[in-house]
Structure formats: C-alpha cells, structure tokens
Design a protein around this motif. Structure first.
Motif, mmCIF file in Angstrom:
data_model
loop_
_atom_site.group_PDB
_atom_site.id
_atom_site.type_symbol
_atom_site.label_atom_id
_atom_site.label_comp_id
_atom_site.label_asym_id
_atom_site.label_seq_id
_atom_site.Cartn_x
_atom_site.Cartn_y
_atom_site.Cartn_z
ATOM 1 N N SER A 97 0.841 -1.218 0.000
ATOM 2 C CA SER A 97 0.000 0.000 0.000
ATOM 3 C C SER A 97 0.871 1.262 0.000
ATOM 4 C CB SER A 97 -0.939 0.000 1.208
ATOM 5 O OG SER A 97 -1.782 -1.127 1.203
ATOM 6 N N ALA A 99 2.800 4.623 -2.177
ATOM 7 C CA ALA A 99 2.505 5.574 -3.244
ATOM 8 C C ALA A 99 3.537 5.523 -4.360
ATOM 9 C CB ALA A 99 2.439 6.990 -2.664
ATOM 10 N N ARG A 143 -1.520 5.407 -10.715
ATOM 11 C CA ARG A 143 -2.101 5.875 -9.460
ATOM 12 C C ARG A 143 -2.785 7.230 -9.638
ATOM 13 N NH1 ARG A 143 -0.916 3.205 -4.849
ATOM 14 N NH2 ARG A 143 -1.416 5.080 -3.627
ATOM 15 N N PHE A 146 -6.264 6.835 -11.123
ATOM 16 C CA PHE A 146 -7.270 6.383 -10.159
ATOM 17 C C PHE A 146 -7.498 7.391 -9.042
ATOM 18 C CE2 PHE A 146 -6.270 2.329 -12.136
ATOM 19 C CZ PHE A 146 -7.501 1.696 -12.171
ATOM 20 N N GLY A 147 -6.799 8.507 -9.085
ATOM 21 C CA GLY A 147 -6.989 9.537 -8.073
ATOM 22 C C GLY A 147 -6.301 9.237 -6.766
ATOM 23 N N TRP A 148 -5.313 8.376 -6.778
ATOM 24 C CA TRP A 148 -4.589 8.058 -5.549
ATOM 25 C C TRP A 148 -3.369 8.953 -5.414
ATOM 26 C CZ3 TRP A 148 -4.525 2.246 -7.242
ATOM 27 C CH2 TRP A 148 -5.814 1.728 -7.141
ATOM 28 N N ILE A 149 -2.846 9.047 -4.196
ATOM 29 C CA ILE A 149 -1.671 9.870 -3.980
ATOM 30 C C ILE A 149 -0.445 9.150 -4.554
ATOM 31 C CG2 ILE A 149 -2.609 10.983 -1.928
ATOM 32 C CD1 ILE A 149 -0.874 9.079 -0.257
ATOM 33 N N VAL A 150 0.570 9.939 -4.914
ATOM 34 C CA VAL A 150 1.795 9.378 -5.487
ATOM 35 C C VAL A 150 2.997 9.949 -4.739
ATOM 36 C CG1 VAL A 150 0.808 9.008 -7.776
ATOM 37 C CG2 VAL A 150 1.911 11.180 -7.243
#
Length: 395
Positions: A97, A99, A143, A146-150
């Motif tokens: 999990s 970034a 990422r 999908f709008g996830w943090i990097v």
C-alpha cells in the motif's frame, strides 16, 4: 611466464545469483522496517492493510517467483529477465500500500541493470534502462489516473539509482574494452618487434651464407682446370650452403620486416654459445645443468639461432620469476627434429608488467620454422618450456 590466476570468490558468483540475493535483501529489509525493532517506538514504515495477512504474503510469494526466474535467464536473455524483475517489483507493491515503488523492491532491478550494461551491447543496455524508467513512470501515472496519492520525489530517487547503476555498468564495460584493445595492440607490437629481431638475425645468416658461396665459387673458378676434384668439392659446398639458405628464406619470407638502416647488427649467437650462456646464468644465481642427447651436429643457421634464443628467454624467466637456484636444459638432436626442454622446480610463474611477451616471442620463433611450442606449470611443481624444431633433410 604467465598463467591465468583463479577468479576472486565474489567474481565466481553468476550475475543471476546476485539479482536473487538483491531481491531477498530488499524483501528482508521491507519486513524489518515494518515491524518494531529494538530501540524504536514503532515501525519505520506503516504496514499495508493486507501486508501481514495470508493474501498479502501470497502476493509477496508470487512476486518472488519471477525474481528467481529472472536470475536463471539474466545471462542468456537479459531483457526478458529484466522484465520479470520489473513485474516482481510492481507485484510486491500491492500488499505494501505504497505511493511509489520502494527502493527495496527495485534493488534487484538496479543490480540487473548494472550487469546488462556491463555485459551486453550498448543498445541492449539502453533498452533495459528505458524499460525500467518507463515502469516507474507508468506506476505513478496509473495511481494518478485512479486519483490516488503518489510519491513523486521518492520515485525520482529510485530512478536516480537505476541510472547510476546503468552508468557504473557501462563504465565497467568501456574500461574492459579499453584494456582489451590495449592488450591487443601491445601483443601485436610485441610480435612485430620479435619479427624485426628475427629479421636482423636472418640478415646475418644470409650475409654469411652468400659470403661463403662467393668464396667457394672463386676458389672453384681458379682451380677448375688444375685441381678438378677440389673444384668439385667447392661446388658441392656451394650447393649445400645454397640449399640451407634457400630453405631458411622460404620459411620466413613474407613474415619478416627489413632491418632498420644504419644500425649495426651483432653476430647472431647459436648453441655453440650455450656454455657461455649457462655460465652467465649460473653467475646470476641459477645453476644451469646442460644435457646433450643424441650428440651434436651442424645445424641450419636459422634453427641454431632460434634454439639459442628460446633457451636464453627460458633461462631469463627462471632467473626472474621461478625463485629457484637450479634448472635443467636438455637438447636432443634427432634425425628429423631438434628437441629443446627447460625445466625448473621453482614456485611457478608470476604476473609481471611485461605481460608474458617472452613466451609470445618464443612461440613466434618456433611457428616461423614450422615447429611446435609449449609452456606451462608442471604437475609436480615448477615450470616447463619445450620446443620442437623440424630439421631439413641432410642437416
């Protein structure tokens, strides 16, 4: 004298094994930073939701399989192996999990990039580096989609390690290629220099033979009417010397260079000077035992000079490298060949700055005369130099 030394222990480990080791080092590090080690208030990195669950461990085990597969294929199919390592790095990130792809998961990729750059062609190395950087960028781009943090800054650091690993491997390859080019140039120069020395000695031999022929021809012309038997003997001597000289020229024609103009040429030594050479070597601290087998006979000049030079170089190597006080020289005159052997019981050869060019020169001389040459350590210790020089019929 020169022998190839054994590889250092770390050099004996194949590149594929290093990538597998790097993968396991990264995996162990991943677990260590996610548990509370002694002296720490808590884990250095938070564990993912499924990291310690059975499904998370399954993901890590599944990522380890392609890493081992890559270790097997790295030398034969480097790009396929690198692709397997990149797949392992991405798959291992699922239970973490994170970034970005952590350096611990990319460590095996860095090791593979080093070996690909060091062992493979430049085009293959560039493709490998481009593929590794593309995977890093693609992971961040996915990422973001999908709008996830990097973790862009941390991923840049991982990319830098990949570039550095590739540059170090490329530098190692260029250094090795440069060393090989220098060795090839030095070897060619040594062979050329040796041929020039042989040509100088051949110059003396031919000049002497032509002088003898001229004297015998003059003597035969003066007595051909009054002493026909003496004239016939002189003509026979002319025929013998002429055949020997022609035989020597045929062996070396086309392979030798002309002597440099204006430099005095010393008389070429032969086996008749062997006792003096042995005495000189003995005075230098190495007792030389000379054995003549089969008696002595008059040899063609080029064979006589070559035999002397081979023994001279072998004795020089014994005095410089063998670390012994005794050696034995054997000369056997057979019907069709002259056999030479130099034996010592020293500690064996060492690497020297001359790179073993003495052996190259000896081999070159013997090859020019159509003979055979061998040199190497003896099973019981010490070193052996042996040569066989064919003798022309009637020598």
């Amino acid at each position: 004298m020169r022998v190839t030394p054994p590889l250092p222990p770390l050099k004996r480990v194949p590149p594929g094994a290093w990538t597998v080791i790097a993968w396991w080092v990264g995996l162990v590090f991943t677990f260590l930073v996610r548990i509370g080690l002694p002296g720490e208030s808590g884990p250095a990195e938070p564990a993912g939701m499924i990291f310690f669950r059975w499904d998370g461990l399954v993901f890590l085990a599944a990522a380890t399989v392609p890493a081992h597969f890559a270790g097997v294929l790295l030398r034969r199919r480097p790009l396929t192996a690198l692709g397997s390592l990149l797949a392992s790095a991405v798959l291992a990130c699922v239970p973490l999990s994170v970034a970005e792809i952590p350096l611990a998961q990319f460590l095996a990729v860095d090791v593979a990039l080093y070996f690909v750059a060091a062992e493979c062609a430049r085009r293959t190395g560039i493709i490998a580096l481009s593929g590794a950087l593309t995977v890093l960028v693609g992971y961040l781009a996915t990422r973001l989609l999908f709008g996830w943090i990097v973790g862009t800054s941390e991923e840049l650091a991982v990319a830098m390690t990949a570039v550095i690993a590739w540059l170090v491997g490329r530098s190692v390859r260029q250094t090795r290629e440069h060393a090989e080019a220098l060795l090839a140039t030095a070897t060619a120069r040594a062979v050329a220099d040796e041929r020039l020395r042989i040509s100088r000695e051949l110059h003396d031999t031919v000049a002497h033979s032509i002088g003898v022929i001229a004297l015998q021809a003059g003597a035969a012309r003066r007595v051909i009417d009054t002493r026909p038997r003496r004239a016939s003997q002189a003509l026979g001597d002319i025929e013998t010397v002429g055949r020997e000289t022609l035989s020597g020229l045929r062996r070396m024609l086309g392979a030798l260079r002309h002597s440099e103009q204006g430099q005095p040429l010393d008389p070429a030594p032969g086996l008749a000077d062997l006792d003096k050479l042995a005495a000189t070597t003995t005075d230098a601290g190495v007792h030389v035992e000379v054995r003549w087998l089969g008696g002595r006979r008059l040899l063609p000049p080029e064979i006589d000079v070559t035999a002397y030079r081979i023994i001279q170089e072998a004795l020089t190597n014994v005095a410089r490298h063998a670390g012994t006080g005794r050696c034995r020289v054997s000369i056997e005159c057979r019907d069709d060949e002259l056999a030479l052997e130099v034996l010592d019981g020293g500690r064996g050869p060492r690497l020297k700055a001359d790179g073993g060019y003495g052996l190259i020169g000896m081999r070159e001389r013997v090859t020019m005369l159509g003979g055979s040459f061998s040199a190497g350590p003896r099973p019981e210790g010490g070193f052996r130099v042996a040569a066989r020089l064919p003798l022309p019929a009637g020598a």
